[in-house]
Each structure stands twice: as C-alpha cells, then as structure tokens.
Design a protein around this motif. Structure first.
Motif, PDB file in Angstrom:
ATOM      1  N   PHE A  34      -6.173   5.492  15.441  1.00 27.43           N
ATOM      2  CA  PHE A  34      -6.007   4.717  14.191  1.00 27.43           C
ATOM      3  C   PHE A  34      -4.439   4.645  14.449  1.00 27.43           C
ATOM      4  O   PHE A  34      -4.281   3.538  13.508  1.00 27.43           O
ATOM      5  CB  PHE A  34      -6.267   5.640  13.030  1.00 27.43           C
ATOM      6  N   ILE A  35      -3.587   5.381  15.067  1.00 25.34           N
ATOM      7  CA  ILE A  35      -2.063   5.016  14.930  1.00 25.34           C
ATOM      8  C   ILE A  35      -1.662   5.097  16.716  1.00 25.34           C
ATOM      9  O   ILE A  35      -2.347   5.826  17.264  1.00 25.34           O
ATOM     10  CB  ILE A  35      -1.272   5.790  14.093  1.00 25.34           C
TER      11      ILE A  35
ATOM     12  N   ILE B 239      -2.922   0.707  14.182  1.00 22.03           N
ATOM     13  CA  ILE B 239      -3.886   0.057  15.264  1.00 22.03           C
ATOM     14  C   ILE B 239      -4.653  -0.543  14.178  1.00 22.03           C
ATOM     15  O   ILE B 239      -5.638   0.152  13.679  1.00 22.03           O
ATOM     16  CB  ILE B 239      -4.331   0.896  16.242  1.00 22.03           C
ATOM     17  N   GLN B 240      -5.001  -2.019  14.152  1.00 23.50           N
ATOM     18  CA  GLN B 240      -5.958  -2.659  13.086  1.00 23.50           C
ATOM     19  C   GLN B 240      -7.218  -2.589  14.076  1.00 23.50           C
ATOM     20  O   GLN B 240      -7.319  -2.931  14.980  1.00 23.50           O
ATOM     21  CB  GLN B 240      -5.365  -3.753  12.845  1.00 23.50           C
TER      22      GLN B 240
ATOM     23  N   PRO C  55      -9.420   6.361   2.473  1.00 19.67           N
ATOM     24  CA  PRO C  55      -8.868   5.428   3.231  1.00 19.67           C
ATOM     25  C   PRO C  55      -9.153   4.136   3.577  1.00 19.67           C
ATOM     26  O   PRO C  55     -10.420   4.040   3.541  1.00 19.67           O
ATOM     27  CB  PRO C  55      -8.509   6.272   4.752  1.00 19.67           C
ATOM     28  N   GLU C  56      -8.536   3.001   3.806  1.00 18.86           N
ATOM     29  CA  GLU C  56      -9.106   1.781   4.019  1.00 18.86           C
ATOM     30  C   GLU C  56     -10.134   1.798   5.181  1.00 18.86           C
ATOM     31  O   GLU C  56     -11.078   1.155   5.042  1.00 18.86           O
ATOM     32  CB  GLU C  56      -7.861   0.733   4.385  1.00 18.86           C
ATOM     33  N   SER C  57      -9.797   2.790   6.288  1.00 24.69           N
ATOM     34  CA  SER C  57     -10.544   2.509   7.262  1.00 24.69           C
ATOM     35  C   SER C  57     -11.936   3.397   6.951  1.00 24.69           C
ATOM     36  O   SER C  57     -12.862   3.375   8.029  1.00 24.69           O
ATOM     37  CB  SER C  57     -10.003   3.406   8.328  1.00 24.69           C
ATOM     38  N   GLY C  58     -12.011   3.943   6.074  1.00 23.85           N
ATOM     39  CA  GLY C  58     -13.232   4.546   5.303  1.00 23.85           C
ATOM     40  C   GLY C  58     -14.163   3.692   4.626  1.00 23.85           C
ATOM     41  O   GLY C  58     -15.252   4.183   4.201  1.00 23.85           O
TER      42      GLY C  58
ATOM     43  N   GLN D  83      -0.047   3.399   2.799  1.00 20.18           N
ATOM     44  CA  GLN D  83       0.954   2.926   2.042  1.00 20.18           C
ATOM     45  C   GLN D  83       1.938   2.262   2.567  1.00 20.18           C
ATOM     46  O   GLN D  83       2.976   1.820   1.993  1.00 20.18           O
ATOM     47  CB  GLN D  83       1.058   3.836   0.903  1.00 20.18           C
ATOM     48  N   LEU D  84       2.156   2.699   4.004  1.00 19.28           N
ATOM     49  CA  LEU D  84       3.253   2.431   4.700  1.00 19.28           C
ATOM     50  C   LEU D  84       3.152   0.901   5.426  1.00 19.28           C
ATOM     51  O   LEU D  84       1.965   0.708   5.447  1.00 19.28           O
ATOM     52  CB  LEU D  84       3.680   3.658   5.659  1.00 19.28           C
ATOM     53  N   PRO D  85       4.149   0.419   5.962  1.00 16.03           N
ATOM     54  CA  PRO D  85       4.176  -0.859   6.729  1.00 16.03           C
ATOM     55  C   PRO D  85       3.529  -0.764   8.054  1.00 16.03           C
ATOM     56  O   PRO D  85       3.259   0.581   8.521  1.00 16.03           O
ATOM     57  CB  PRO D  85       5.332  -1.363   6.817  1.00 16.03           C
TER      58      PRO D  85
END
Length: 254
Positions: A241-242, A253-254, A149-152, A198-200
């Motif tokens: 994270f969400i 959550i960015q 995942p991008e957060s990783g 992969q989602l908005p």
C-alpha cells in the motif's frame, strides 16, 4: 450488469421502505456476485437472519445490504446496537454492501466494505428511544464510514460506471491480511492507515508523527506510539500500500 431496478417487482407494495427493500434485494440477486471468490451469484438468507441478507454458495461469505436514495453519506443508519456489536465480533461477521440509487431507480454506486474493516469503533451507539415510543428503550446504531480507509471501500459500481470484476476481487484480496490480525492489532493498522489517507501522495515519517496525540488518545495504554507507527508502516509497506523511498520518506501506491 444492468443498473436499472426492475420496478415491476414492487407493483403490489405501497410503503417506500418495503418497495426499496424488494427492488434493491432483487437487483443484487440479479446482478451481484461474490467479490471474495468471484462466484457469479449470491443466495438469500432466510428472513429475520440477524445482520445478513446474502451469502455466497461457493465460499460462504456473508453480506448485509444497505440501500438509500441519492449520495452515500459518511454515517449510515442501522439496526440494534447490541446485535451489531455481537455480530461484528463473531467469527462469521458479514461484509456490507452499500447501494445508492437515483429517483429514476438507476444504481449510482454499489460498494463493499469488507468485514475485516469493521471494528467496534465504526459502530456508533444511538440514544435509547424515549419512554413514549412504541419500542421504548430500544438502542439502535449508526455505521460511521469515516473510520474506513479509502482502500477498504471496494466499488463494484462507481458513479454509474461498472468496475471490472478482476479489479474488484484484486482490491479486496490485497486487504484480506487484516483477517489474520487480532481485533486490537487490526485497530492499530486501520488507525495508522486512516492517518496516511489524510497525507499527500508522498509523505514523511515526521508527517505521520504529527498524529501521535490522536493515536495516543485512541490507545492510551501504549507508551511507544512512534515505534507502533513505524511497525504499522512496515506492515502497510509489505502489503503493497505504500513504498519506502529513503530517508524517512514514503510514497502511496495507487
């Protein structure tokens, strides 16, 4: 942090792989730090340590370094498949540093993939070397970063910009809950997490249910895919994270 390699260190070497190994390892010794505890420096392991180059003298975190010129691709060549699988399944498996550099030996990117994002799925087995090869029958592997995942992906340097150390350690600390999960449970969390990537920015439970067939193929023994998805959403929500915004709607959550 000095982003230039000290090329004088490789003056007596001729082979390009050896030159890059010497320069990149020296750069990490001079500029690297431990993202887990923030310690200012890392120590070298003895030569021929399997799947490890550095360790933190304060918290004992282990790191393997992979370097390449130009951009970092999705798939990274690595060593022996069986050694890698044994190592990532061990209690002291390493995290991985990935370093990219330009032709002028300037570091472009330096990122960490923490050890808790490694599962057997991320290690791709290559075909054995042919019977005529010097190491006939040897089986190598690739590391497929598309499974992370991008957060990783924790950048210490991104696009030639040094990331603040407190931001690096904070991002890493947020993901360490994965270490307490079993390998099977971690696999579920990472699979759902990658679907969310992969989602908005704002998505619904229905959007995530659309990945049910993909998740069922990965986890054929689970007969309650939707319930498992909801469970993982709750875990990722609790870890920040969400965010649940109501009526089956979520927000990243960015």
């Amino acid at each position: 942090m000095n982003l230039m390699f000290n090329t004088a260190l490789a003056a007596r070497y001729r082979a390009k792989p050896q030159i890059i190994r010497v320069l990149s390892e020296a750069w990490v010794r001079e500029n690297g730090y431990c993202p887990y505890c923030g310690h200012d420096s890392l120590n070298d392991f003895a030569n021929n340590q399997p799947v490890a180059d550095f360790y933190c003298p304060q918290c004992a975190a282990q790191y393997e370094l992979k370097s390449k010129q130009a951009r970092l691709g999705h798939v990274i060549n690595d060593g022996a498949y069986e050694t890698m699988i044994a190592r990532i399944n061990s209690a002291d498996n390493p995290s991985f540093f990935f370093l990219t550099y330009a032709k002028d030996y300037l570091v472009n990117n330096f990122l960490l993939i923490p050890k808790h994002f490694f599962t057997p799925e991320i290690i791709i087995k290559r075909k054995p070397l042919s019977a005529t090869a010097k190491r006939a029958g040897w089986v190598g592997c690739n590391i497929d970063l598309r499974h992370v995942p991008e957060s990783g992906k924790v950048f210490l340097v991104k696009d030639k910009q040094v990331i603040a150390r407190q931001s690096v350690t904070a991002q890493l600390a947020q993901t360490t809950f994965l270490q307490s999960q079993s390998l099977s449970a971690r696999g579920w969390t990472l699979d759902v997490w990658r679907c969310i990537d992969q989602l908005p920015a704002r998505f619904s439970l229905t959007h995530l249910y659309a990945f049910s067939d993909t998740l069922r193929q990965k986890h054929p023994n689970n007969q309650h895919i939707h319930a498992k998805i909801r469970q993982q959403l709750q875990i990722l929500r609790d870890k920040g994270f969400i965010e649940f915004v109501g009526r089956g709607q979520y927000r990243k959550i960015q």
